[in-house]
Design a protein around this motif. Structure first.
Motif, mmCIF file in Angstrom:
data_model
loop_
_atom_site.group_PDB
_atom_site.id
_atom_site.type_symbol
_atom_site.label_atom_id
_atom_site.label_comp_id
_atom_site.label_asym_id
_atom_site.label_seq_id
_atom_site.Cartn_x
_atom_site.Cartn_y
_atom_site.Cartn_z
ATOM 1 N N ASN A 122 1.365 -40.903 88.647
ATOM 2 C CA ASN A 122 1.748 -39.862 87.692
ATOM 3 C C ASN A 122 3.090 -39.217 87.977
ATOM 4 O O ASN A 122 3.672 -38.608 87.080
ATOM 5 C CB ASN A 122 0.672 -38.776 87.667
ATOM 6 C CG ASN A 122 -0.662 -39.282 87.175
ATOM 7 O OD1 ASN A 122 -0.932 -39.327 85.983
ATOM 8 N ND2 ASN A 122 -1.526 -39.694 88.113
ATOM 9 N N VAL A 123 3.582 -39.328 89.212
ATOM 10 C CA VAL A 123 4.859 -38.709 89.574
ATOM 11 C C VAL A 123 5.926 -39.777 89.790
ATOM 12 O O VAL A 123 6.953 -39.796 89.105
ATOM 13 C CB VAL A 123 4.702 -37.826 90.836
ATOM 14 C CG1 VAL A 123 6.038 -37.185 91.196
ATOM 15 C CG2 VAL A 123 3.642 -36.752 90.602
ATOM 16 N N ILE A 124 5.682 -40.695 90.733
ATOM 17 C CA ILE A 124 6.674 -41.751 90.985
ATOM 18 C C ILE A 124 6.838 -42.640 89.759
ATOM 19 O O ILE A 124 7.957 -43.029 89.394
ATOM 20 C CB ILE A 124 6.262 -42.586 92.215
ATOM 21 C CG1 ILE A 124 6.348 -41.724 93.481
ATOM 22 C CG2 ILE A 124 7.160 -43.819 92.357
ATOM 23 C CD1 ILE A 124 5.974 -42.459 94.745
ATOM 24 N N GLU A 125 5.719 -42.959 89.098
ATOM 25 C CA GLU A 125 5.770 -43.824 87.914
ATOM 26 C C GLU A 125 5.873 -43.019 86.623
ATOM 27 O O GLU A 125 5.521 -43.499 85.552
ATOM 28 C CB GLU A 125 4.518 -44.707 87.860
ATOM 29 C CG GLU A 125 4.363 -45.656 89.037
ATOM 30 C CD GLU A 125 5.398 -46.763 89.033
ATOM 31 O OE1 GLU A 125 6.031 -46.987 87.977
ATOM 32 O OE2 GLU A 125 5.583 -47.395 90.086
ATOM 33 N N ALA A 126 6.348 -41.781 86.737
ATOM 34 C CA ALA A 126 6.446 -40.923 85.551
ATOM 35 C C ALA A 126 7.354 -41.562 84.501
ATOM 36 O O ALA A 126 8.410 -42.117 84.828
ATOM 37 C CB ALA A 126 6.994 -39.548 85.942
ATOM 38 N N GLU A 156 -8.874 -39.152 84.636
ATOM 39 C CA GLU A 156 -9.015 -39.531 86.045
ATOM 40 C C GLU A 156 -8.179 -40.777 86.317
ATOM 41 O O GLU A 156 -8.321 -41.791 85.623
ATOM 42 C CB GLU A 156 -10.485 -39.793 86.368
ATOM 43 C CG GLU A 156 -10.762 -40.286 87.776
ATOM 44 C CD GLU A 156 -10.247 -39.341 88.829
ATOM 45 O OE1 GLU A 156 -9.164 -39.625 89.377
ATOM 46 O OE2 GLU A 156 -10.923 -38.325 89.102
ATOM 47 N N THR A 157 -7.296 -40.702 87.318
ATOM 48 C CA THR A 157 -6.486 -41.865 87.677
ATOM 49 C C THR A 157 -7.313 -42.928 88.394
ATOM 50 O O THR A 157 -7.068 -44.134 88.238
ATOM 51 C CB THR A 157 -5.285 -41.425 88.540
ATOM 52 O OG1 THR A 157 -4.375 -40.693 87.699
ATOM 53 C CG2 THR A 157 -4.561 -42.612 89.135
ATOM 54 N N ALA A 158 -8.285 -42.491 89.188
ATOM 55 C CA ALA A 158 -9.167 -43.460 89.849
ATOM 56 C C ALA A 158 -9.963 -44.237 88.803
ATOM 57 O O ALA A 158 -10.137 -43.790 87.661
ATOM 58 C CB ALA A 158 -10.106 -42.742 90.808
ATOM 59 N N GLY A 185 -0.625 -29.558 93.002
ATOM 60 C CA GLY A 185 0.134 -29.804 91.780
ATOM 61 C C GLY A 185 0.363 -31.284 91.539
ATOM 62 O O GLY A 185 0.267 -32.107 92.448
ATOM 63 N N ILE A 186 0.674 -31.639 90.300
ATOM 64 C CA ILE A 186 1.037 -33.007 89.920
ATOM 65 C C ILE A 186 2.205 -32.908 88.935
ATOM 66 O O ILE A 186 2.062 -32.364 87.837
ATOM 67 C CB ILE A 186 -0.141 -33.762 89.279
ATOM 68 C CG1 ILE A 186 -1.201 -34.059 90.318
ATOM 69 C CG2 ILE A 186 0.327 -35.058 88.634
ATOM 70 C CD1 ILE A 186 -0.785 -35.069 91.379
ATOM 71 N N ALA A 187 3.358 -33.474 89.316
ATOM 72 C CA ALA A 187 4.588 -33.280 88.550
ATOM 73 C C ALA A 187 4.798 -34.367 87.505
ATOM 74 O O ALA A 187 5.741 -35.157 87.582
ATOM 75 C CB ALA A 187 5.783 -33.221 89.505
ATOM 76 N N SER A 228 -3.268 -42.578 83.511
ATOM 77 C CA SER A 228 -2.257 -41.673 84.060
ATOM 78 C C SER A 228 -1.700 -40.812 82.937
ATOM 79 O O SER A 228 -1.810 -41.158 81.754
ATOM 80 C CB SER A 228 -1.117 -42.448 84.730
ATOM 81 O OG SER A 228 -0.353 -43.153 83.766
ATOM 82 N N VAL A 229 -1.110 -39.701 83.325
ATOM 83 C CA VAL A 229 -0.502 -38.786 82.351
ATOM 84 C C VAL A 229 0.916 -39.249 82.083
ATOM 85 O O VAL A 229 1.723 -39.382 83.010
ATOM 86 C CB VAL A 229 -0.497 -37.341 82.895
ATOM 87 C CG1 VAL A 229 0.134 -36.405 81.874
ATOM 88 C CG2 VAL A 229 -1.909 -36.890 83.235
ATOM 89 N N ARG A 230 1.217 -39.486 80.838
ATOM 90 C CA ARG A 230 2.583 -39.885 80.470
ATOM 91 C C ARG A 230 3.454 -38.652 80.244
ATOM 92 O O ARG A 230 4.606 -38.624 80.645
ATOM 93 C CB ARG A 230 2.583 -40.762 79.216
ATOM 94 C CG ARG A 230 1.682 -41.980 79.312
ATOM 95 C CD ARG A 230 1.936 -42.770 80.583
ATOM 96 N NE ARG A 230 3.143 -43.584 80.508
ATOM 97 C CZ ARG A 230 3.834 -43.982 81.580
ATOM 98 N NH1 ARG A 230 3.479 -43.597 82.774
ATOM 99 N NH2 ARG A 230 4.889 -44.738 81.432
#
Length: 546
Positions: free
Chosen positions: A385-389, A212-214, A152-154, A237-239
């Motif tokens: 994507n999670v910490i920098e959400a 893709e984040t990479a 998962g990715i939160a 990244s997903v915002r």
């Protein structure tokens, strides 16, 4: 010196085993089906259990995969799902014709065998349940072909209906034909993600974009060329995901700038009705780990996997692992014959062990090292994507653990569950490392302090994210974070089903209480002789009316 026996111990007492078989195969995917067919051909008696089709309730709880509420109404009709499964998998007919005892809609919630803490079992015993009853099956050998699930990715909005795992989407599409999506965005460029994209396009589903984040895609080059016409956003990244009660309507992404932080003002909105999580697939090792099989972290095989010998045997001699639960790599994903060969190899060894002496199949192919750093790749997805959400005060932080509503910050700060009502100034203020001691932080410690991973999905959506968060916080690699433990039951068992299990009188003679019963709160000498959940019978009124 006299030897004293504990009268309350169940050692040596008769187990409520319903039946016995020479071989139990768990999972009817390519590897499990091949194992069952080969074993039956060699003269082994085989029981094959497959948890699909699971109930719509289980699917709604994202068990065993992250279905994200993206299944059509037909999924609520168990008969229709069963018919679709049989129609879409011709191997089932071959299994029936080979004399394999196939049990669909049946899950294995626990495996037990002699080991460091148990030494009196006559052989492996499996706990099974089919939604109506729970029972024990004795066996001489077990081949586990439990498959894989999705990481998962939160990101903000990932709780919306329509955010689901890539494996779940493939299962809904190919096995049951109930995937309720028309225009999707895929996160990640793994071989599994690209292979699923190809399957989706084959039935006319529109792939709006791949994110893709990479800085470059990581998947198979040939598949990438085949899918070159699909918009690909690397280094993004997903915002957030946008939508409402009816589900996802769009995804918003942004390019990553210096330091891996999203660049403000350059957001891109892509319309879609589903977001597929293809960041990473995870071997399903719950049964094996809970049993006590040795588990190691092997990036070449997709992360935490059972330690196996050349015959697919685990460290518990009667237990085997095949298919994706034994390891995942690109060649295996793209060529199902590799998984089938693992199944046949294990079946041949079982037959040889019980004296049928078959010719062993070809040795396993060597596994090539992954073309990318598995640890770094997954940790970067979580970091970016999670910490920098990107969150707003009204929106709030996304829950990494959706079941228990625990955010990334609450995990990293080891905050107690918010339902305890701790005021902000009374919460933990020390660093994670100071709270948990020296060495790499342990997800089990964090789980007990924050409840992250203790929900109904049993950590399937958050387990890998928690490990990545701890690794990032501790400055460690993902492989340095201990594996969060698994315990039976590894599948939810309704109390109404568990209550019907009939232990022998010798086992229950010294039990003072029993979960779920009013006598739990009274001394055993005052407990009624007869009891049912429905009737709550007393000594004067037996439950059966006799």
């Amino acid at each position: 010196m006299p030897i004293f026996h504990d009268p309350k111990s169940i050692a040596g007492k008769q187990l409520p085993v319903e039946a016995n078989t020479q071989l139990l195969v768990v999972g009817a995917g390519p590897a499990g089906a091949a194992a069952a067919l080969e074993a039956a051909r060699l003269g082994v008696s085989v029981v094959l259990v497959e948890e699909d089709p699971v109930s719509a309730t289980a699917m709604g709880d994202d068990i065993p995969l992250h279905y994200g509420q993206r299944f059509a109404a037909a999924a609520r009709n168990r008969t229709a799902m069963l018919e679709a499964y049989v129609a879409n998998d011709p191997v089932l007919t071959a299994l029936f014709e080979a004399g394999v005892d196939v049990r669909l809609g049946t899950s294995v919630w626990g495996l037990y065998a002699n080991g460091p803490s148990v030494g009196w079992l006559p052989g492996p015993v499996a706990g099974l349940q089919d939604g109506e009853r729970s029972f024990m099956l004795g066996c001489q050998h077990v081949i586990v072909a439990a498959g894989r699930r999705d990481m998962g990715i939160a990101f903000p909005g990932w709780e919306l209906p329509g955010v689901l795992g890539i494996t779940a989407a493939q299962r809904l599409l190919e096995r049951f034909g109930v995937l309720d999506a028309r225009r999707v965005v895929v996160l990640g460029t793994s071989a599994e993600a690209l292979a699923t994209i190809r399957s989706l396009r084959a039935v006319g589903i529109d792939i709006a974009a791949v994110v893709e984040t990479a800085q470059a895609p990581i998947g198979d080059a040939a598949l990438l060329r085949e899918l070159a016409d699909i918009p690909l956003f690397c280094g993004h990244s997903v915002r957030r995901a946008e939508g409402g009660r009816d589900g996802v309507q769009a995804i918003v992404v942004a390019p990553l700038g210096p330091g891996g932080v999203a660049v403000s003002g350059k957001e891109l909105r892509v319309r879609c009705d589903a977001i597929l999580l293809g960041v990473g697939v995870v071997p399903v090792i719950e049964l094996l780990d809970a049993l006590g099989c040795r588990i190691g972290y092997v990036p070449e095989r997709g992360g935490h996997v059972p330690v196996l010998d050349d015959a697919q045997r685990t460290s518990v001699p009667t237990i085997y692992a095949v298919g994706d639960c034994a390891g995942i790599w690109t060649a295996k994903t793209l060529n199902l014959e590799i998984a089938r060969a693992e199944g046949r190899r294990a079946a041949a060894d079982v037959a040889a062990t019980i004296g049928l002496s078959p010719a062993l199949p070809t040795a396993a192919l060597p596994i090539a090292a992954p073309a990318y750093d598995l640890d770094a790749y997954r940790m970067e997805w979580v970091r970016a994507n999670v910490i920098e959400a990107h969150t707003t005060e009204a929106q709030g932080e996304p829950y990494v653990c959706q079941c228990e509503e625990v955010t990334a910050r609450e995990i990293l700060e080891v905050r107690p569950p918010r339902y305890l009502g701790w005021p902000e100034d009374k919460r933990n203020t020390r660093a994670l490392q100071h709270l948990l001691g020296e060495g790499a932080p342990n997800p089990d410690q964090v789980k007990r302090l924050t409840r992250a991973g203790m929900g109904v999905c049993q950590g399937r959506r958050c387990r890998e994210q928690v490990a990545a968060l701890l690794a990032l916080s501790a400055g460690a690699r993902l492989r340095d974070i201990p594996l969060a433990s698994h315990r039976a039951p590894v599948r939810p068992v309704p109390l109404s089903v568990a209550a019907e299990t009939n232990e022998s009188a010798a086992m229950t003679e010294h039990w003072d209480v029993w979960f779920g019963m009013p006598p739990q709160y009274v001394p055993h000498w005052d407990a009624p002789q007869f009891y049912t959940v429905a009737g709550r019978a007393t000594d004067d009124e037996p439950a059966d009316g006799k």
